[in-house]
Scaffold this motif. Structure first.
Motif, short mmCIF file in Angstrom:
data_model
loop_
_atom_site.label_atom_id
_atom_site.label_comp_id
_atom_site.label_asym_id
_atom_site.label_seq_id
_atom_site.Cartn_x
_atom_site.Cartn_y
_atom_site.Cartn_z
N ASP A 53 10.04 -6.07 -2.55
CA ASP A 53 10.54 -7.38 -2.09
C ASP A 53 9.71 -8.54 -2.67
O ASP A 53 10.12 -9.69 -2.60
CB ASP A 53 10.50 -7.42 -0.56
N TYR A 54 8.55 -8.18 -3.24
CA TYR A 54 7.65 -9.23 -3.77
C TYR A 54 8.07 -9.67 -5.17
O TYR A 54 8.47 -8.84 -5.99
CB TYR A 54 6.23 -8.68 -3.90
N ILE A 55 7.93 -10.96 -5.44
CA ILE A 55 7.97 -11.49 -6.82
C ILE A 55 6.56 -12.02 -7.06
O ILE A 55 6.16 -13.02 -6.47
CB ILE A 55 9.00 -12.61 -6.96
N ARG A 56 5.80 -11.33 -7.89
CA ARG A 56 4.39 -11.69 -8.06
C ARG A 56 4.13 -12.47 -9.34
O ARG A 56 3.02 -12.97 -9.54
CB ARG A 56 3.52 -10.43 -8.02
N SER A 57 5.13 -12.55 -10.20
CA SER A 57 4.97 -13.33 -11.44
C SER A 57 5.63 -14.69 -11.24
O SER A 57 6.82 -14.78 -10.88
CB SER A 57 5.62 -12.58 -12.60
N LYS B 150 10.08 -4.62 7.32
CA LYS B 150 8.90 -3.79 7.11
C LYS B 150 8.35 -4.04 5.71
O LYS B 150 9.04 -4.60 4.86
CB LYS B 150 9.28 -2.31 7.29
N TYR B 151 7.11 -3.63 5.48
CA TYR B 151 6.49 -3.84 4.17
C TYR B 151 7.30 -3.13 3.09
O TYR B 151 7.65 -1.96 3.23
CB TYR B 151 5.05 -3.31 4.17
N ASP B 152 7.59 -3.87 2.02
CA ASP B 152 8.34 -3.31 0.90
C ASP B 152 7.81 -3.97 -0.37
O ASP B 152 8.05 -5.16 -0.61
CB ASP B 152 9.83 -3.62 1.09
N HIS C 134 -8.25 -17.34 -1.79
CA HIS C 134 -6.92 -17.81 -2.19
C HIS C 134 -5.98 -16.64 -1.96
O HIS C 134 -6.09 -15.62 -2.63
CB HIS C 134 -6.99 -18.19 -3.67
N ARG C 135 -5.10 -16.75 -0.98
CA ARG C 135 -4.19 -15.64 -0.67
C ARG C 135 -2.77 -16.04 -1.06
O ARG C 135 -2.48 -17.19 -1.34
CB ARG C 135 -4.22 -15.31 0.84
N GLY C 136 -1.87 -15.07 -0.94
CA GLY C 136 -0.49 -15.34 -1.32
C GLY C 136 -0.36 -15.30 -2.84
O GLY C 136 -0.90 -14.39 -3.48
N GLY C 137 0.30 -16.30 -3.41
CA GLY C 137 0.55 -16.27 -4.85
C GLY C 137 1.70 -15.35 -5.15
O GLY C 137 1.62 -14.50 -6.05
N HIS C 138 2.77 -15.48 -4.38
CA HIS C 138 3.97 -14.68 -4.62
C HIS C 138 5.14 -15.28 -3.83
O HIS C 138 4.94 -16.19 -3.01
CB HIS C 138 3.75 -13.22 -4.21
N ALA C 139 6.33 -14.77 -4.09
CA ALA C 139 7.52 -15.11 -3.30
C ALA C 139 8.15 -13.80 -2.83
O ALA C 139 7.76 -12.72 -3.28
CB ALA C 139 8.50 -15.91 -4.15
N GLN D 32 10.31 -7.41 12.55
CA GLN D 32 10.15 -5.98 12.22
C GLN D 32 8.69 -5.61 11.99
O GLN D 32 8.36 -4.43 11.93
CB GLN D 32 10.91 -5.68 10.92
N ARG D 33 7.88 -6.64 11.78
CA ARG D 33 6.49 -6.36 11.40
C ARG D 33 5.61 -7.54 11.78
O ARG D 33 6.04 -8.69 11.71
CB ARG D 33 6.41 -6.13 9.89
N VAL D 34 4.40 -7.21 12.19
CA VAL D 34 3.38 -8.24 12.46
C VAL D 34 2.13 -7.85 11.68
O VAL D 34 1.75 -6.67 11.67
CB VAL D 34 3.03 -8.28 13.97
N TYR D 35 1.53 -8.80 10.99
CA TYR D 35 0.24 -8.52 10.38
C TYR D 35 -0.62 -9.78 10.44
O TYR D 35 -0.11 -10.87 10.71
CB TYR D 35 0.37 -7.99 8.94
N TYR D 36 -1.92 -9.60 10.24
CA TYR D 36 -2.79 -10.77 10.30
C TYR D 36 -3.94 -10.62 9.32
O TYR D 36 -4.40 -9.51 9.03
CB TYR D 36 -3.30 -11.05 11.72
N LEU D 37 -4.33 -11.76 8.80
CA LEU D 37 -5.45 -11.83 7.85
C LEU D 37 -6.67 -12.33 8.62
O LEU D 37 -6.57 -13.31 9.37
CB LEU D 37 -5.14 -12.82 6.73
N TYR D 38 -7.80 -11.70 8.43
CA TYR D 38 -9.03 -12.08 9.14
C TYR D 38 -10.22 -11.71 8.25
O TYR D 38 -10.03 -11.07 7.21
CB TYR D 38 -9.11 -11.39 10.51
P1 TYD Z 1 -0.39 -9.31 -0.03
O1 TYD Z 1 0.88 -9.51 0.71
O2 TYD Z 1 -0.34 -9.50 -1.53
O3 TYD Z 1 -1.53 -10.26 0.56
P2 TYD Z 1 -1.69 -11.86 0.56
O4 TYD Z 1 -0.36 -12.48 0.30
O5 TYD Z 1 -2.21 -12.15 1.93
O6 TYD Z 1 -2.69 -12.25 -0.46
O7 TYD Z 1 -0.95 -7.88 0.33
C1 TYD Z 1 -2.25 -7.47 -0.06
C2 TYD Z 1 -2.26 -5.95 -0.10
O8 TYD Z 1 -1.99 -5.41 1.19
C3 TYD Z 1 -1.21 -5.36 -1.05
O9 TYD Z 1 -1.81 -4.28 -1.72
C4 TYD Z 1 -0.14 -4.85 -0.15
C5 TYD Z 1 -0.86 -4.54 1.16
N1 TYD Z 1 0.00 -4.78 2.34
C6 TYD Z 1 0.51 -3.70 3.05
O10 TYD Z 1 0.28 -2.53 2.71
N2 TYD Z 1 1.29 -3.94 4.14
C7 TYD Z 1 1.59 -5.20 4.53
O11 TYD Z 1 2.33 -5.39 5.55
C8 TYD Z 1 1.07 -6.31 3.79
C9 TYD Z 1 1.37 -7.73 4.19
C10 TYD Z 1 0.27 -6.05 2.70
#
Ligand code: TYD
Length: 140
Positions: free
Chosen positions: A126-130, A121-123, A53-58, A40-46
């Protein structure tokens, strides 16, 4: 795959199809064909700075395939019971991460590109950040 019961054993490297070409290779992916979910979605980090240090969530429901489209990095996966470090360094290998897995991305090489194919899609909900909340979901 359920948030509370998933384990790092459910996360695996998927070898992606590679079309050899004399002037370079192509990897083409179709949801539900090459991956166990629809895309449903493609994204990339660059432009990732050294030491980042990225991520840090489930995620609660999201399935993802993470690919080192260029360069390399490490993905730490943790189900609350067991942890594993997976190094990604080939554009034809993807790491499947199922819901309910804590992940951290570290040790990015210079110029690394982290390509992510995602099942939803981005939601933000859906994140668990703690990490403490994550462990409660995992009944720890
Ligand atoms: P996050 O998923 O926390 O990044 P990472 O896990 O790579 O460290 O996302 C970082 C920021 O970008 C956060 O504010 C949400 C936003 N974001 C979007 O708006 N759309 C997306 O599809 C993604 C993945 C992040």
């Amino acid at each position: 795959m359920h948030l509370t019961t998933s384990s790092i054993a459910d996360c695996k490297i998927i070898e992606l199809p590679k079309i050899h070409n004399y002037s370079g290779n192509i990897t083409s992916l179709a949801g539900k064909v090459d991956l166990p979910f629809d895309i449903q979605r493609v994204y990339y980090l660059y432009d990732i700075p050294g030491g980042a240090h990225r991520g840090g969530h489930a995620h609660r429901d999201l399935h993802q395939l993470i690919v080192a489209a260029s360069g390399s990095f490490d993905v730490l996966i943790n189900d609350g019971n067991h942890k594993r470090v997976v190094q990604l360094n080939q554009p034809y290998n993807g790491l499947l991460i199922v819901p309910g897995i804590w992940r951290e991305l570290i040790h990015f090489s210079s110029g690394a590109i982290c390509l992510v194919l995602a099942s939803h899609k981005y939601d933000k909900d859906d994140y668990i950040r703690s990490y403490d909340t994550f462990l409660k979901f995992k009944n720890k």
